[in-house]
Design a protein around this motif. Structure first.
Motif, PDB file in Angstrom:
ATOM      1  N   TRP A 300      67.993  72.174  85.848  1.00 38.10           N
ATOM      2  CA  TRP A 300      66.700  72.853  85.921  1.00 38.10           C
ATOM      3  C   TRP A 300      66.133  73.098  84.526  1.00 38.10           C
ATOM      4  O   TRP A 300      64.944  72.873  84.278  1.00 38.10           O
ATOM      5  CB  TRP A 300      66.834  74.159  86.703  1.00 38.10           C
ATOM      6  N   GLU A 301      67.020  73.522  83.597  1.00 45.05           N
ATOM      7  CA  GLU A 301      66.558  73.736  82.214  1.00 45.05           C
ATOM      8  C   GLU A 301      65.959  72.463  81.642  1.00 45.05           C
ATOM      9  O   GLU A 301      64.894  72.466  81.025  1.00 45.05           O
ATOM     10  CB  GLU A 301      67.753  74.135  81.336  1.00 45.05           C
ATOM     11  N   LYS A 302      66.656  71.346  81.880  1.00 43.39           N
ATOM     12  CA  LYS A 302      66.162  70.083  81.306  1.00 43.39           C
ATOM     13  C   LYS A 302      64.879  69.620  81.992  1.00 43.39           C
ATOM     14  O   LYS A 302      64.018  69.015  81.372  1.00 43.39           O
ATOM     15  CB  LYS A 302      67.240  69.008  81.390  1.00 43.39           C
ATOM     16  N   ILE A 303      64.780  69.911  83.281  1.00 42.12           N
ATOM     17  CA  ILE A 303      63.547  69.525  83.991  1.00 42.12           C
ATOM     18  C   ILE A 303      62.367  70.274  83.372  1.00 42.12           C
ATOM     19  O   ILE A 303      61.322  69.705  83.077  1.00 42.12           O
ATOM     20  CB  ILE A 303      63.663  69.862  85.497  1.00 42.12           C
ATOM     21  N   ARG A 327      63.738  71.657  96.224  1.00 40.38           N
ATOM     22  CA  ARG A 327      62.699  72.582  96.669  1.00 40.38           C
ATOM     23  C   ARG A 327      61.980  73.217  95.483  1.00 40.38           C
ATOM     24  O   ARG A 327      60.767  73.353  95.466  1.00 40.38           O
ATOM     25  CB  ARG A 327      63.326  73.686  97.518  1.00 40.38           C
ATOM     26  N   MET A 328      62.764  73.615  94.461  1.00 38.85           N
ATOM     27  CA  MET A 328      62.151  74.264  93.293  1.00 38.85           C
ATOM     28  C   MET A 328      61.163  73.325  92.605  1.00 38.85           C
ATOM     29  O   MET A 328      60.103  73.745  92.136  1.00 38.85           O
ATOM     30  CB  MET A 328      63.242  74.696  92.297  1.00 38.85           C
ATOM     31  N   ILE A 329      61.527  72.048  92.557  1.00 41.17           N
ATOM     32  CA  ILE A 329      60.648  71.080  91.889  1.00 41.17           C
ATOM     33  C   ILE A 329      59.346  70.932  92.664  1.00 41.17           C
ATOM     34  O   ILE A 329      58.254  71.015  92.117  1.00 41.17           O
ATOM     35  CB  ILE A 329      61.360  69.715  91.779  1.00 41.17           C
ATOM     36  N   ASP A 333      54.530  75.156  90.027  1.00 40.06           N
ATOM     37  CA  ASP A 333      53.091  75.198  89.783  1.00 40.06           C
ATOM     38  C   ASP A 333      52.620  74.044  88.918  1.00 40.06           C
ATOM     39  O   ASP A 333      51.504  73.570  89.030  1.00 40.06           O
ATOM     40  CB  ASP A 333      52.713  76.520  89.088  1.00 40.06           C
ATOM     41  N   GLY A 334      53.494  73.622  87.993  1.00 41.42           N
ATOM     42  CA  GLY A 334      53.089  72.576  87.045  1.00 41.42           C
ATOM     43  C   GLY A 334      53.076  71.219  87.732  1.00 41.42           C
ATOM     44  O   GLY A 334      54.041  70.827  88.375  1.00 41.42           O
ATOM     45  N   GLU A 335      51.950  70.503  87.546  1.00 40.31           N
ATOM     46  CA  GLU A 335      51.822  69.203  88.204  1.00 40.31           C
ATOM     47  C   GLU A 335      52.869  68.213  87.711  1.00 40.31           C
ATOM     48  O   GLU A 335      53.414  67.428  88.474  1.00 40.31           O
ATOM     49  CB  GLU A 335      50.422  68.662  87.920  1.00 40.31           C
ATOM     50  N   GLU A 336      53.192  68.305  86.382  1.00 43.65           N
ATOM     51  CA  GLU A 336      54.151  67.358  85.802  1.00 43.65           C
ATOM     52  C   GLU A 336      55.523  67.486  86.456  1.00 43.65           C
ATOM     53  O   GLU A 336      56.213  66.505  86.683  1.00 43.65           O
ATOM     54  CB  GLU A 336      54.303  67.641  84.312  1.00 43.65           C
TER      55      GLU A 336
END
Ligand code: ADP
Length: 635
Positions: A300-303, A327-329, A333-336
């Motif tokens: 998650w940190e790297k994402i 699910r978190m991805i 909110d961020g489109e990227e």
């Protein structure tokens, strides 16, 4: 018989599969080299993967199993007499789908290769044989030689699941040819060292010295009891070719890295470090930029910090598992981040998991074990799709903004036109009031009509895109459709008379009240009618019909259809005529801005309805507006 250190090699191929030397010659070589015990272990591949079938065609798998076993028995008698060499019948059972190679030592008959590893081990044991994992780990020599194909094809299933197989397999190859897998002894697994003989020079390689009597059962028991030592057999005078390490030129490496960044950034998240490294190595070779994470939080940190293009995600990870991460991805909110491609990997093979994975937002799903080639192909496909989507989105955005700008410009121009037009109309009307001759009256009337038509068009244009979604502004109410349509027809009577076009209106006797915004709907109907008149040549015909299709509970739809005998619409235009400013290629001789139908469509959509069109060039068109009724039947 006495117990002694037996020089053995239990992994030998002959021309029955992909060895280069016939069995008699192989036995002679080992006999003359002073070996005590060998096993002939030709390949038997599964018949379920395309690559295995190719291997059968290439002669790399035993084809005639009966003559294989007969021949081994025959040469073993002769080997014993001539060289005191014990020859044990065996096989290397290989399954490319399941991703394993297993040696069966001391077999009496074939083992079915079309099953999972546990099945194969079970069959070997039922025959009283030993089951040994062939070259279980990646070979260092592949890396030194830059042999990417072998790295990709190397079977890793047994090693990856060594906990599961450690009780079941009798031993693991700790050495195969010149490659050593020291990690096997660190894991305290039972081992043997074999040459994996295919060619003459393979004789010089790691072997096992086994402390046993020269007898099949005794040799097997000694392996199980770890009475074994490693020995590098070096045949005198043999010219062993040491693997040549491939050294990359600095410049090439540099440019590789640059390209790597361009081809796409991939994050591999999996807690099996062997697997991550193997995958990273192979994907880097394909010039991708690779990031790795060994647990969910690290991933998650790297994402968040790196925003990779693609995530290869293992479902089973300590702490944050793959489902949660996915699910978190997708909820980010961020489109990227939301747009990251996700390829899920899992050892679970239940179809529900697959469906669930795709439902919560994975783009693709692979069940372990899988072939590396397949994974790379899917990675390429996903990244390609992502690139194409990105491009499309950019194009759409720029199109939308150019349409918005165009609309704004047009509205401004059109707005500025309205006042002079109104004053032209008003002046014409004033002059009409005075006595004029017939010709002047005709001209003035023409000026007046045109200015009115243009003013109305201006209103439509300004009106069409700005306010339609502000529902509150437009009060909805139940109306009678038939008089409304009739009113619109009356409005256009003059134009139809001018062109000698007959408008025929037919309405069903009991039409329910329709819940709608009257002003908008009547303008939409007027647009359709005036198009029908505009695009129909003199002497043509326009049929208007209102038909209700009522369902239960006063539901259903009402259809307003307008049929003309006009120029029709070309097939290539039909998809686009509802776009703002689009005008059919066969209709350019008529005046128009291409805004009428887009307005109609917006109005119909606003009412939750649909508009359909059927048309045949040079024959005519039918436009049908379908509106939901949501009102009581008026009987
Ligand atoms: P305009 O009439 O101003 O060109 P519209 O948005 O009303 O714009 O219509 C778009 C296009 O659809 C027209 O240019 C014409 O090609 C086609 N079209 C619309 N109605 C008809 C019709 N009844 N018969 C033939 N073509 C039509």
């Amino acid at each position: 018989m006495m117990t002694e250190w037996l020089l053995t090699d239990l992994h030998i191929h002959t021309t029955f599969s992909d060895g280069t030397i016939p069995i008699e010659e192989v036995v002679r070589i080992y006999g003359e080299a002073g070996f005590d015990a060998i096993a002939i272990t030709d390949h038997l591949f599964d018949t379920q993967s395309p690559r295995s079938l190719e291997l059968y065609d290439e002669g790399k798998s035993i084809k005639d199993l009966e003559s294989y076993f007969r021949k081994i028995e025959e040469v073993s008698r002769w080997a014993k007499e001539t060289y005191h060499l014990l020859v044990i019948p065996g096989m290397e059972i290989c399954n490319l789908l399941e991703d394993y190679h297993i040696l069966g030592i001391d077999l009496k008959e074939a083992v079915d290769p079309n099953q999972d590893a546990e099945g194969v081990i079970g069959e070997i044991h039922r025959q009283g044989g030993l089951a040994i994992a062939s070259h279980p780990h990646l070979k260092l020599s592949y890396f030194m030689q830059g042999d990417n194909v072998s790295i990709q094809r190397h079977p890793l299933h047994l090693w990856k699941h060594r906990k599961r197989y450690s009780e079941k397999l009798d031993a693991w190859e700790i050495a195969n040819g010149e490659d050593l897998f020291a990690i096997i002894s660190l894991e305290r697994l039972r081992f043997v060292a074999n040459s994996d003989f295919h060619e003459r020079h393979h004789l010089s390689s790691w072997k096992s010295l086994i402390f046993a009597e020269k007898d099949k059962e005794a040799v097997k028991q000694a392996i199980l009891q770890r009475k074994l030592s490693l020995f590098f057999f070096h045949e005198d005078g043999s010219t062993v070719k040491l693997p040549q390490a491939k050294i990359f030129h600095e410049e090439t490496e540099c440019s590789d890295q640059m390209e790597g960044a361009g081809k796409g950034k991939i994050l591999i998240a999996d807690d099996e470090s062997d697997f991550v490294e193997m995958l990273a190595y192979n994907l880097r070779k394909k010039e991708y930029q690779i990031l790795t994470a060994y647990n969910g939080f690290e991933a998650w940190e790297k994402i968040e910090s790196e925003k990779p293009d693609l995530l290869i995600l293992d479902l089973m990870m300590p702490d944050l598992d793959g489902w949660e991460l996915c699910r978190m991805i997708r909820r980010n909110d961020g489109e990227e981040i939301r747009g990251i491609g996700i390829l899920m990997l899992t050892a679970r093979a239940m179809p529900e998991d697959r469906v669930y994975g795709l439902e919560i937002g994975a783009d693709d799903y692979l069940t372990k074990p899988f072939s590396l080639n397949e994974l790379i192909l899917r990675v390429e496909k996903l990244l390609e799709r992502k690139r194409a989507m990105g491009q499309l989105k950019e194009e759409m955005d720029s199109l939308h903004s150019s349409i918005r700008n165009k609309e704004k410009d047009i509205k401004r121009v059109v707005h500025d036109l309205k006042n002079p037009l109104l004053s032209m109309g008003a002046s014409a009307k004033r002059m009409l009031g005075r006595n004029r001759n017939e010709e002047e009256v005709k001209i003035l009337k023409n000026i007046y009509d045109s200015s009115l038509r243009l003013t109305r068009w201006i209103d439509d244009t300004l009106f069409s895109s700005d306010h339609l979604s502000e529902e509150k502004k437009w009060e909805m109410k139940e109306i009678e459709i038939q008089p409304m349509v009739q009113q619109m027809i009356d409005l256009l009577k003059e134009a139809s008379r001018d062109k000698n076009i007959e408008i025929h209106f037919e309405a069903s006797p009991s039409i329910p009240l329709v819940y709608c915004q009257e002003q908008l709907l009547s303008r939409a109907i007027e647009n359709l009618l005036s198009n029908a008149l505009k695009f129909t040549p003199r002497g043509g015909k326009v049929d208007v019909a209102v038909t209700p299709y009522t369902g239960r509970n006063n539901g259903g739809v009402i259809e307003i259809s307008i049929k003309d005998t006009g120029i029709g619409i070309l097939e290539e235009d039909i998809e686009r005529i509802f776009e703002p400013f689009y005008r059919g290629r066969n209709s350019l001789s008529e005046t128009g801005a291409g805004l009428g139908l887009s307005f109609v469509k917006e109005v119909v959509n606003l009412h939750g309805g649909r508009i359909l069109v059927q048309s045949e060039p040079r024959k005519g068109s039918i436009f049908s507006v379908l509106l939901p009724i949501r009102a009581r039947l008026k009987l």
